[in-house]
Every structure is written in structure tokens, then in C-alpha cells.
Design an enzyme around this catalytic site. Structure first.
Site, short mmCIF file in Angstrom:
data_model
loop_
_atom_site.label_atom_id
_atom_site.label_comp_id
_atom_site.label_asym_id
_atom_site.label_seq_id
_atom_site.Cartn_x
_atom_site.Cartn_y
_atom_site.Cartn_z
N ASP A 25 0.89 -1.17 0.00
CA ASP A 25 0.00 0.00 0.00
C ASP A 25 0.92 1.22 0.00
OD1 ASP A 25 -1.65 2.12 0.59
OD2 ASP A 25 -2.44 1.30 2.46
N LYS A 85 3.24 11.12 -3.51
CA LYS A 85 2.15 10.48 -4.26
C LYS A 85 1.23 11.51 -4.93
CE LYS A 85 -1.59 7.13 -3.47
NZ LYS A 85 -2.11 6.17 -2.49
N GLU A 179 -7.24 0.61 -4.64
CA GLU A 179 -7.26 0.53 -3.18
C GLU A 179 -8.60 0.01 -2.63
OE1 GLU A 179 -6.03 4.46 -2.04
OE2 GLU A 179 -3.99 4.13 -2.75
N ASP A 203 -13.47 5.49 2.93
CA ASP A 203 -12.07 5.61 3.33
C ASP A 203 -11.80 7.02 3.84
OD1 ASP A 203 -9.33 5.88 3.46
OD2 ASP A 203 -8.91 4.97 1.51
#
Ligand code: AMP
Length: 403
Positions: A25, A85, A179, A203
Site C-alpha cells: 500500500d 504520491k 485501493e 475511506d
């Protein structure tokens, strides 16, 4: 010539035949590496047992990754890269003025460091290299390949950049997995659902909120819609608690340092209230002249109501985009879903108890590890091939500003 002949030991052979897959992850703030275990999957910790690796890299005559780099985030700002990211597969035109600060004037864009310009791909490759090294040290084994997770809203360029980072790190990428799909896989939803049914993956992390609506049929997971808010997360909950403390104590003209200290206290209060129904705040140090305060779960719930409502409005939008009204399963991901008020609001909104038995910080890596294990060839052959499909136009409208 001496020929040594030995009987093959069948157990050893079985052990040798089992290949090693890793699930990674690669997060904005923290990253994790996990692998299949007897009971499911496990996140791999360092020698001291720490499992989360801060997604931070310091370049200054050498490369430091994780906690060692995070320790330098304040004292060596220039050479320490955080949140790479957010820059993966992006060009200058995609970024805000604030994001462009700290970047070198190079094309492709890169962070200006003591060791020269470093692209987001190079930064991410250092994180991936460190994660793989951690796994090899711990397992004393070389992996066959890795599954790396990416947000469902990542476009082709962002996915390509992630693959390239893995190649730079010398990793064999078995697959990039969305994800939310990984989170659903961690709960075995890809195996247990015979009929077509809809899964919502909620999330809520420290700085971002993502909602994904998946349709699952055996072996086929289709991302129907994604939505969310790239600037809404646990940090905002901390800030409403800070405002409440400032009101209660009638504080004015706080210095940056004092604000920082209140934020740290607020975060601790918020996290404690996930376990206890009430916590007291002892005024100390420079605040010692103020009265102690007590804060209950109910107070926190009323303070956070507006923020939680914003996440639910994004759920409305995503369900509308997916054109579904009924959800069979809800999966919770991200540290902020540990807040009982968030859990209860989500349960009430979807009309069912969300899946939350796995650690919400680890669930994505665990799902990636399970998928990696099958892709390296350890499955019993019964698994349906997992297809993880996203519509090409996905995210264009619902992720305002980010894509
Ligand atoms: P993540 O980005 O998923 O690691 O989530 C980080 C966020 O989760 C931060 O805002 C944390 O304060 C929050 N968090 C972690 N543990 C808890 C907890 N037990 N209760 C409430 N919030 C938490």
C-alpha cells in the site's frame, strides 16, 4: 568426482515451491508491506515491530526513508520530500501554486534536493525499495512479485508512474490494484459473493476522504463510481476540537507554536474518545492558569457533525453516479473510521453494520497481499481471476480539483 546424493524431503519441497508475493500500500502519508500468512495476511513490521512506514524520503548525501526521514522533516525541510504520491504522473499544469513551491525548475517536474532534482517517481521508488528490503530481511526470502495499490481515481499517467517507480526499485509488478478493491478482497468479498451485489468502501484518513462504489460478481470487481474530498480528513476533526478549546478558554492571538500544541492535544483527545466516553484536558504549562476541561463523546459528535455530513453528501453523489440505491456491504478504511461517531453515521446512512474487524490502516495492504499470493501461483486453482475494472471517465467530475 564425488557425487552427493540425497533424498528430497517432501516438506522442504512443499515449502520451497511456495512462492512469495508481497502486497504494497503506497500511501500519501504512510506505506505498508504485507504478505500472506497462515491465517490470512500480515503486515510486516521492522525489527522494533513498527508497521507503518512514513512515505517520506530525505536526500542529502545519501537516502533516508521512513521514520529516519520524517525525523528530518523539520530540521532539513529542503531535502526531505513528503506526500510525493500527490505529484505522481502530474505536470505543472495540474498543480496548485502551493504545490509548485519546493519543486526544481525542471521538466519532468522534480523536487529540489541536496542530491539534485528528484522526480516523484524516484522518490516513490525509494519508498518501494525500502518496503521490499524490509520484507526480504524479515522473511529471509526474495519475493517473486508485488501487487501495488493505487487510488481508484488514478488516471493512466498516475498508474504508469507507479509502475515505473516499481521498475526503478527492481520490483516485478504482478498488478496494480485499486485501493477500494484491495479492501474488499481483504474481507473476502470477492469470494463470498455469488450474486451480483454492490459494495461501498468508505475511506477516511488523516487528510483525505474517498468513497468508492464497487459492483462485485464472483471474480469481477467493477468500480462503478468514486468520489470524495481531497481536503477532508482527521486533521479537520482536530481543528474543530482546537476551535472548541479556544472558545472554552477564550484564547486570543495564539502563536504558531501554541496552535501546534493545541492541535496535538486535540488529536490525542479525539483518539482517546474512540475508547472512552469522556476525557479531561488538564491545562498545564503556559495554559496552567486556565480551568481544566472535560470533553465527552457527545460533544465531539456535535462538533464533527458538519464534517461527517460532508462525507455523506459525497456518498450521495457517488451512489447517484453509480446509479445504485442498495448496498450489500460497507467496508471501512482509514484511521478516522475508528471514531465511533463516524462508524455510527456510516452504519445509519447505509442501513447496515460496516465491516471493520480488520485494522482500517492495514486493510488495503492485506488485500493486496492476498492477491499477490494468488498471482505468484500459490492459489488452489479455484479462485476466479480477479478483474478490477474502472470506467475511463472515472473521477473526472467527482474528484473536483484533483484530476
Ligand atoms: P490514516 O491516514 O488512515 O493513517 O489516518 C490517520 C488519521 O486517523 C489521523 O487523523 C488520526 O488522528 C486518525 N486516527 C487514528 N487512530 C484513531 C482513533 N483511534 N480514533 C480516532 N481517529 C484516529
Amino acid at each position: 568426482m564425488l557425487l552427493q546424493i540425497s533424498e528430497p524431503n517432501s516438506t522442504d519441497n512443499a515449502a520451497r515451491e511456495r512462492k512469495r508475493g508481497l502486497g504494497i500500500d503506497l500511501g500519501t502519508t504512510n506505506s505498508l508491506v504485507a504478505t500472506k500468512s497462515e491465517q490470512g495476511a500480515d503486515v510486516i513490521g521492522d525489527a522494533s515491530g513498527t508497521r507503518l512506514v512514513p512515505s517520506v524520503v530525505n536526500f542529502n548525501g545519501g537516502v533516508k526513508v521512513g521514520v529516519a526521514a520524517l525525523d528530518l522533516a523539520v530540521s532539513d525541510v529542503r531535502n526531505t520530500v513528503l506526500s510525493a504520491k500527490r505529484f505522481m504522473g502530474r505536470s505543472r499544469d495540474d498543480l496548485s501554486e502551493a504545490q509548485l513551491l519546493g519543486l526544481a525548475g525542471t521538466d519532468p517536474l522534480a523536487f529540489d534536493t541536496g542530491d539534485g532534482p528528484k522526480t516523484p517517481v524516484e522518490v516513490s521508488s525509494e519508498i518501494l525499495r525500502a518496503l521490499a528490503a524490509r520484507a526480504r530481511d524479515s522473511l529471509e526470502e526474495q519475493e517473486e512479485g508485488v501487487v501495488i495499490t493505487v487510488p481508484a481515481y488514478f488516471d493512466d499517467r498516475q498508474r504508469q508512474a507507479t509502475r515505473q517507480a516499481a521498475e526503478f526499485a527492481g520490483l516485478n509488478v504482478l498488478r496494480l490494484l485499486n485501493e477500494p478493491t484491495a479492501a474488499a478482497v481483504a474481507y473476502g468479498l470477492d469470494e463470498t459473493i455469488a450474486e451480483s451485489s454492490v459494495v461501498a468502501v468508505y475511506d477516511l484518513g488523516g487528510g483525505t476522504f474517498d468513497i468508492s462504489i464497487l459492483r462485485m460478481e464472483r471474480g469481477l470487481l467493477r468500480v462503478l463510481a468514486t468520489g470524495g474530498d481531497s481536503a477532508l480528513g482527521g486533521d479537520d476533526f482536530d481543528e474543530v476540537i482546537v476551535s472548541w478549546m479556544v472558545d472554552q478558554w477564550a484564547l486570543i492571538d495564539l502563536t504558531r507554536d501554541q496552535q501546534r500544541r493545541l492541535s496535538v492535544t486535540a488529536r490525542a483527545i479525539k483518539e482517546r474518545l474512540s475508547e472512552s466516553s469522556e476525557v479531561s484536558i488538564e491545562a498545564s504549562g503556559e495554559f496552567a492558569h486556565l480551568e481544566d476541561l472535560s470533553v465527552t463523546r457527545e460533544t465531539l459528535a456535535s462538533l464533527c457533525k458538519g464534517l461527517i455530513q460532508r462525507t455523506l453528501s459525497a456518498c450521495d453523489q457517488a451512489l447517484g453516479d453509480a446509479d445504485v440505491t442498495e448496498v450489500a456491504h460497507v467496508v471501512l478504511v482509514g484511521g478516522s473510521t475508528r471514531m465511533p461517531v463516524v462508524h455510527d453515521a456510516v452504519a445509519q446512512y447505509f442501513g447496515r453494520e460496516p465491516l471493520c474487524s480488520l485494522n482500517p490502516d492495514e486493510v488495503v495492504a492485506l488485500g493486496a497481499a492476498l492477491q499477490a499470493d494468488i498471482l505468484v501461483g500459490n492459489g488452489d486453482g479455484d479462485e476466479a481471476l480477479l478483474l478490477d475494472v474502472i470506467p475511463l471517465s472515472l473521477g473526472l467530475e467527482t474528484y473536483g480539483g484533483l484530476i
